[in-house]
Scaffold this motif. Structure first.
Motif, PDB file in Angstrom:
ATOM      1  N   ARG A  62       0.808  -1.191  -0.012  1.00  0.00           N
ATOM      2  CA  ARG A  62       0.080   0.095  -0.142  1.00  0.00           C
ATOM      3  C   ARG A  62       0.928   1.249   0.004  1.00  0.00           C
ATOM      4  NH1 ARG A  62      -2.084  -3.521   3.633  1.00  0.00           N
ATOM      5  NH2 ARG A  62      -4.309  -4.188   3.380  1.00  0.00           N
ATOM      6  N   TYR A  63       0.371   2.238  -0.730  1.00  0.00           N
ATOM      7  CA  TYR A  63       1.217   3.572  -0.748  1.00  0.00           C
ATOM      8  C   TYR A  63       0.218   4.701  -1.031  1.00  0.00           C
ATOM      9  CZ  TYR A  63       2.092   2.909  -5.478  1.00  0.00           C
ATOM     10  OH  TYR A  63       1.933   2.545  -6.917  1.00  0.00           O
ATOM     11  N   TYR A  64       0.559   5.959  -0.721  1.00  0.00           N
ATOM     12  CA  TYR A  64       0.144   7.093  -1.473  1.00  0.00           C
ATOM     13  C   TYR A  64       1.185   7.740  -2.252  1.00  0.00           C
ATOM     14  CZ  TYR A  64      -3.287   7.565   2.715  1.00  0.00           C
ATOM     15  OH  TYR A  64      -4.415   7.638   3.312  1.00  0.00           O
ATOM     16  N   GLN A  65       0.417   8.309  -3.342  1.00  0.00           N
ATOM     17  CA  GLN A  65       1.347   8.847  -4.381  1.00  0.00           C
ATOM     18  C   GLN A  65       0.675  10.274  -4.762  1.00  0.00           C
ATOM     19  OE1 GLN A  65       1.983   7.718  -8.827  1.00  0.00           O
ATOM     20  NE2 GLN A  65       3.855   6.839  -7.648  1.00  0.00           N
ATOM     21  N   ASP A  66       1.528  11.260  -4.877  1.00  0.00           N
ATOM     22  CA  ASP A  66       1.405  12.532  -5.422  1.00  0.00           C
ATOM     23  C   ASP A  66       2.185  12.583  -6.580  1.00  0.00           C
ATOM     24  OD1 ASP A  66      -0.312  13.093  -3.301  1.00  0.00           O
ATOM     25  OD2 ASP A  66       1.399  14.181  -2.349  1.00  0.00           O
ATOM     26  N   THR A  67       1.713  13.077  -7.728  1.00  0.00           N
ATOM     27  CA  THR A  67       2.339  13.086  -8.938  1.00  0.00           C
ATOM     28  C   THR A  67       2.005  14.582  -9.729  1.00  0.00           C
ATOM     29  OG1 THR A  67       2.050  10.725  -9.478  1.00  0.00           O
ATOM     30  CG2 THR A  67       2.681  12.195 -11.420  1.00  0.00           C
ATOM     31  N   GLU A  68       3.066  14.930 -10.145  1.00  0.00           N
ATOM     32  CA  GLU A  68       3.023  16.324 -11.037  1.00  0.00           C
ATOM     33  C   GLU A  68       3.564  15.856 -12.425  1.00  0.00           C
ATOM     34  OE1 GLU A  68       4.417  19.636  -8.940  1.00  0.00           O
ATOM     35  OE2 GLU A  68       3.084  19.368  -7.284  1.00  0.00           O
ATOM     36  N   LEU A  69       2.975  16.646 -13.624  1.00  0.00           N
ATOM     37  CA  LEU A  69       3.469  16.249 -14.694  1.00  0.00           C
ATOM     38  C   LEU A  69       2.989  17.161 -15.757  1.00  0.00           C
ATOM     39  CD1 LEU A  69       3.347  13.063 -16.816  1.00  0.00           C
ATOM     40  CD2 LEU A  69       1.999  15.194 -17.706  1.00  0.00           C
ATOM     41  N   PHE A  70       4.085  17.595 -16.718  1.00  0.00           N
ATOM     42  CA  PHE A  70       3.967  18.493 -17.736  1.00  0.00           C
ATOM     43  C   PHE A  70       4.666  18.008 -18.973  1.00  0.00           C
ATOM     44  CE2 PHE A  70       4.685  22.360 -20.235  1.00  0.00           C
ATOM     45  CZ  PHE A  70       3.465  22.914 -20.313  1.00  0.00           C
ATOM     46  N   TYR A  71       3.924  17.910 -19.961  1.00  0.00           N
ATOM     47  CA  TYR A  71       4.525  17.631 -21.327  1.00  0.00           C
ATOM     48  C   TYR A  71       4.175  18.756 -22.256  1.00  0.00           C
ATOM     49  CZ  TYR A  71       4.472  15.486 -25.914  1.00  0.00           C
ATOM     50  OH  TYR A  71       4.595  15.326 -27.439  1.00  0.00           O
ATOM     51  N   GLU A  72       5.304  18.933 -23.090  1.00  0.00           N
ATOM     52  CA  GLU A  72       4.925  19.849 -24.064  1.00  0.00           C
ATOM     53  C   GLU A  72       5.614  19.588 -25.351  1.00  0.00           C
ATOM     54  OE1 GLU A  72       5.143  24.530 -23.328  1.00  0.00           O
ATOM     55  OE2 GLU A  72       6.962  24.018 -24.114  1.00  0.00           O
ATOM     56  N   TYR A  73       4.912  19.811 -26.497  1.00  0.00           N
ATOM     57  CA  TYR A  73       5.632  19.587 -27.784  1.00  0.00           C
ATOM     58  C   TYR A  73       5.195  20.861 -28.703  1.00  0.00           C
ATOM     59  CZ  TYR A  73       5.463  18.369 -32.657  1.00  0.00           C
ATOM     60  OH  TYR A  73       5.920  18.271 -34.198  1.00  0.00           O
ATOM     61  N   SER A  74       6.609  21.154 -29.083  1.00  0.00           N
ATOM     62  CA  SER A  74       6.486  22.509 -30.153  1.00  0.00           C
ATOM     63  C   SER A  74       7.264  22.084 -31.440  1.00  0.00           C
ATOM     64  CB  SER A  74       7.192  23.774 -29.275  1.00  0.00           C
ATOM     65  OG  SER A  74       8.260  23.353 -28.962  1.00  0.00           O
ATOM     66  N   ASP A  75       6.696  23.079 -32.376  1.00  0.00           N
ATOM     67  CA  ASP A  75       7.158  22.915 -33.767  1.00  0.00           C
ATOM     68  C   ASP A  75       7.138  24.033 -34.645  1.00  0.00           C
ATOM     69  OD1 ASP A  75       5.008  23.110 -34.812  1.00  0.00           O
ATOM     70  OD2 ASP A  75       4.675  20.757 -35.062  1.00  0.00           O
ATOM     71  N   ILE A  76       8.083  24.098 -35.573  1.00  0.00           N
ATOM     72  CA  ILE A  76       8.081  25.103 -36.433  1.00  0.00           C
ATOM     73  C   ILE A  76       7.890  24.439 -37.820  1.00  0.00           C
ATOM     74  CG2 ILE A  76       9.594  27.066 -37.736  1.00  0.00           C
ATOM     75  CD1 ILE A  76      11.041  27.067 -34.770  1.00  0.00           C
ATOM     76  N   ASN A  77       7.025  25.212 -38.608  1.00  0.00           N
ATOM     77  CA  ASN A  77       6.698  24.510 -39.887  1.00  0.00           C
ATOM     78  C   ASN A  77       6.486  25.253 -40.882  1.00  0.00           C
ATOM     79  OD1 ASN A  77       6.089  22.899 -42.100  1.00  0.00           O
ATOM     80  ND2 ASN A  77       4.183  21.743 -41.032  1.00  0.00           N
TER      81      ASN A  77
END
Length: 297
Positions: A62-77
């Motif tokens: 058993r356990y508790y979990q805190d998660t923070e996430l950030f994903y970013e995709y950027s491009d030049i076209n």
């Protein structure tokens, strides 16, 4: 289709119970991993420490979990800049022994138009997954989805972290006090593209963010870095940070439509109250939740 996309994004956020991977968030350190031969543990000590940690992790019920996430995709076209991002904060309780999970998730999905705020409460028990999702303050109520065994394993296992510890070389180690716990911190760049592929593919939501080609995953090699905080006395993994910043071009990745693209990933997980007893009670209203989706793999 929009609703289905949100569903996948949210499911992914939970995975982070397995590794999973956070982004530019106030709780995530912006310091770079140590480089060079900076390990305070000898090779023999490090090998023994990793083996004992892996064995100890198998005892977690058993356990508790805190998660923070950030994903970013950027491009030049053709001179036009594009960007999309996914950010999330999650709190979860996981009862591995009874195969039960509870979590709340606040996330923002920004695909270049109006950002969408999503709030989720989730229960998982056995093969059933229950979700109450609010999008911009509106909710259709609880619904139920079937998850197969491999889906559950992704939600609650430390498999990705342990694979990295077993198969990848430690760049450096240091001693650090975190939340009052004396820890060893292992810094491990992942070189094996198949390990990177499995880690991304086994994270719901991320598998929809990446176009998995050999050349793309190859460009992530050695740029996909784990930092793992292991409490020295208990040998429990109490914190994990995963980070990646990679720029790719058509010269490196065949078939790219953009002139260049950048992938940025930051994820931090805190594990606590490990093996302390608690119950996760499912509300009676979940009994009437309709089935709307079945996860197949």
């Amino acid at each position: 289709m929009r609703f289905r996309k949100f569903f996948f994004a949210i499911i992914f956020l939970i995975i982070l119970l397995s590794i999973i991977f956070v982004f530019n968030n106030s709780r995530v350190s912006d310091s770079n991993p140590q480089t060079g031969n900076q390990s305070m543990l000898s090779a023999i000590e490090l090998d023994d420490f990793k083996k004992r940690t892996i064995e100890k992790t198998a005892s977690i019920e058993r356990y508790y979990q805190d998660t923070e996430l950030f994903y970013e995709y950027s491009d030049i076209n053709n001179g036009i800049h594009g960007k999309k991002s996914l950010g999330m904060v999650m709190t979860a309780k996981v009862d591995v022994s009874n195969k039960t999970l509870w979590a709340t998730i606040n996330s923002t999905l920004d695909e270049g138009d109006k950002p969408v705020d999503i709030e989720v409460e989730m229960y998982s028990k056995g093969d059933d997954l229950y979700i109450d999702m609010q999008t911009d303050g509106e909710s259709p109520g609880w619904f139920r989805s079937k998850q197969i065994i491999t889906s559950w394993n992704k939600l609650v296992s430390f498999e990705n972290i342990l694979t990295v510890m077993e198969e990848e070389a430690v760049l450096s180690s240091r001693s650090e006090v975190y939340n009052g716990n004396n820890c060893y911190v292992l810094v491990i760049p992942v070189k094996d593209i198949y390990t990177i592929y499995r880690t991304l593919k086994n994270s719901y939501g991320l598998e929809n963010q990446f176009r998995y080609t050999f050349e793309l995953i190859q460009s992530f090699s050695d740029q996909f870095v784990f930092e793992i905080w292991i409490e020295r006395d208990s040998l429990f993994i109490i914190k994990t940070v995963v980070r990646m910043d990679v720029e790719v071009t058509p010269e490196r990745v065949t078939g790219m439509k953009a002139d260049s693209a950048t992938y940025s990933l930051r994820m931090m997980t805190d594990n606590y109250n490990i093996n302390q007893f608690f119950n996760i009670e499912l509300p009676e209203e979940l009994d009437d939740a309709p089935m709307i989706y079945t996860i197949n793999e």
